[in-house]
Design an enzyme around this catalytic site. Structure first.
Site, short mmCIF file in Angstrom:
data_model
loop_
_atom_site.label_atom_id
_atom_site.label_comp_id
_atom_site.label_asym_id
_atom_site.label_seq_id
_atom_site.Cartn_x
_atom_site.Cartn_y
_atom_site.Cartn_z
CG PHE A 68 -1.58 1.21 1.63
CD1 PHE A 68 -2.18 2.05 0.70
CD2 PHE A 68 -1.62 1.58 2.99
CE1 PHE A 68 -2.79 3.24 1.10
CE2 PHE A 68 -2.23 2.75 3.39
CZ PHE A 68 -2.81 3.59 2.46
CB ALA A 87 6.61 -4.56 7.50
CB THR A 131 9.22 -10.11 7.41
OG1 THR A 131 9.12 -11.25 6.57
CG2 THR A 131 9.18 -8.85 6.55
CB THR A 180 3.76 1.79 13.11
OG1 THR A 180 2.49 1.96 13.73
CG2 THR A 180 4.45 0.63 13.81
CD GLU A 205 -0.62 -0.31 15.08
OE1 GLU A 205 -0.69 -1.40 15.66
OE2 GLU A 205 -1.18 -0.08 14.00
CE1 TYR A 246 3.18 -3.82 11.65
CE2 TYR A 246 1.75 -2.55 13.10
CZ TYR A 246 2.59 -2.61 12.01
OH TYR A 246 2.86 -1.48 11.28
CB SER A 247 3.01 -2.74 17.97
OG SER A 247 2.43 -3.47 19.01
CE LYS A 277 7.10 -1.30 11.23
NZ LYS A 277 7.71 -1.37 9.86
CG ASN A 327 -4.20 3.59 11.98
OD1 ASN A 327 -3.60 3.75 13.03
ND2 ASN A 327 -4.85 2.48 11.70
CG ASN A 328 -0.23 5.85 6.05
OD1 ASN A 328 0.53 6.10 5.12
ND2 ASN A 328 0.11 6.14 7.30
#
Ligand code: NAD
Ligand code: TYD
Length: 349
Positions: A12, A84, A101, A140, A142, A165-166, A169, A194-195
């Site tokens: 994205f 990611a 990843t 992010t 997050e 996830y966070s 990151k 958030n995008n």
């Protein structure tokens, strides 16, 4: 910024970033390395696939030999790491790949870049790097965890990630920091809220709700729908990353946010209104485990020190986004007919 390695450029934000750069810079060469996981989609880049300034390579950022070969061939001066695993819900059911990843892939990129950019790669005490090189980690908000009803995340907020996830990151951010501290590596980290915008995979809130409205399917709102996110139009994020590449002080972290706090339920209702549907479609489903209640970014540092500001309001960005999905139904239909559908059935059964 001339020879750029963009990782995860078929996703994205990465694909929006490639379009953004190619529209604005003539003297640029972009290599996009993307593994094409379920989230990578070359349809996002068809318009630029023949552009001489752009090359696509299918591959894994954790594949050291491949990353090494690309550095040798293209002599990158800039790396922007978008690649990611990016979806919180998937990280809850399958965390392993997030660590592989997001953490180890990041470390591979840093290590190969260090080797190529350090003036004397064999001297472990040397901290001198070539002029004009930079590694930018796209992170992010997050990583900061969740907020209560008040307060904002600043760059000084301690990291307290809550989802796999966070956590992955945040771990990657620490690895990037360690490369700057230990080796003097020229890096920046951006932490964005958030995008939303074109080309977002329909597992995420906004494209999922638009797609379900168009298909007259239920709109699955987690819990009470009062969780708050700070929304940023993706083109504004691309502009922020470009600003940090050009003007960011080496070693610094920059928060990126649009000052657009919205509750999920507000967004769902806005999409219902804009697609001519009714609120009967809303279904409150079981909440996400460990669901972060509120994120909100203090963007003072990037706005005052680097002069970046969002150009879109939430209203203009959302109008453009909904219009884009309405006029790109084929793009969505191709995704929905593929692997995504079996994930959807499992997730919302
Ligand atoms: P996305 O899931 O749409 O795209 C990720 C891309 O990375 C995909 O094209 C995928 O094929 C590729 N990829 C995955 N594993 C790979 C690997 N091992 N090697 C090479 N490519 C691989 O994600 P996105 O929403 O575009 O997010 C991009 C980055 O921005 C991520 O790092 C994410 O953490 C961060 N971010 C996203 C948001 C958001 O709202 N979407 C907000 C802040 C930060
Ligand atoms: P998402 O787009 O997955 O982004 P993130 O979890 O990274 O913030 O979700 C945004 C918000 O929308 C989040 O609070 C979870 C909520 N949500 C729903 O209520 N229903 C859904 O089907 C999805 C995908 C998300």
């Amino acid at each position: 910024m001339k020879n750029i390695l963009v990782t995860g450029g078929a996703g994205f934000i990465g694909s929006n970033f490639i379009h953004y750069l190619l529209k604005r810079y003539d003297d640029i060469n972009i290599v996009n390395i993307d593994l094409l996981t379920y989230a990578g989609n070359l349809d996002n880049l068809v318009e630029v696939s023949d552009d001489k300034r752009y090359t696509f390579v299918r591959g894994d950022i954790h594949d050291r030999a491949l990353v090494e070969e690309l550095f040798q061939k293209y002599e990158f001066d800039t790396v922007v790491n978008f690649a990611a695993e990016s979806h919180v819900d998937r990280s809850i059911t399958d965390p392993d790949i997030f660590l592989i990843t997001n953490v180890l892939g990041t470390q591979t990129l840093l290590d190969v870049a260090k080797k190529h950019w350090k003036l004397d790669p064999d001297d472990k005490y040397s901290r001198e790097f070539k002029e004009g090189v930079k590694y930018l980690q796209v992170s992010t908000d997050e990583v900061y965890g969740a907020l209560g009803a008040t307060g904002l995340f600043t760059e000084k907020t301690p990291l307290a990630p809550n989802s796999p996830y966070s956590a992955s990151k945040a771990s990657a951010d620490f690895v990037v920091r360690a490369y700057a501290q230990t080796y003097g590596m020229p890096v920046n980290i951006t932490r964005c809220s958030n995008n939303y915008g074109p080309y977002q995979f329909p597992e995420k809130l906004i494209p999922l709700m638009i797609n379900n409205c168009l298909a007259e399917k239920n709109l699955p709102v987690y819990g009470d729908g009062m969780q708050i996110r700070d929304w940023l139009y993706v083109e504004d994020h691309c502009a922020a990353i470009t600003t940090v590449l050009e003007k960011g002080v080496l070693g610094e972290v920059y928060n990126v946010g649009g000052n657009n706090e919205k509750a999920n339920i507000e967004i769902v209702k806005l999409i219902i209104d804009n697609t001519g549907k009714t609120e009967d479609l809303i279904v409150h489903v079981k909440d996400r485990p460990g669901h972060d209640r509120r994120y909100a970014i203090d963007n003072t540092k990037i706005t005052t020190e680097l002069g970046w500001a969002p150009a879109y309001t939430f209203e203009t960005g959302m109008a453009q986004t909904i219009e884009w999905y309405l006029s790109h139904k084929e793009w969505m239909d191709k995704i929905v007919s593929g692997e995504y559908m079996s994930y959807y059935e499992k997730m919302y059964k």
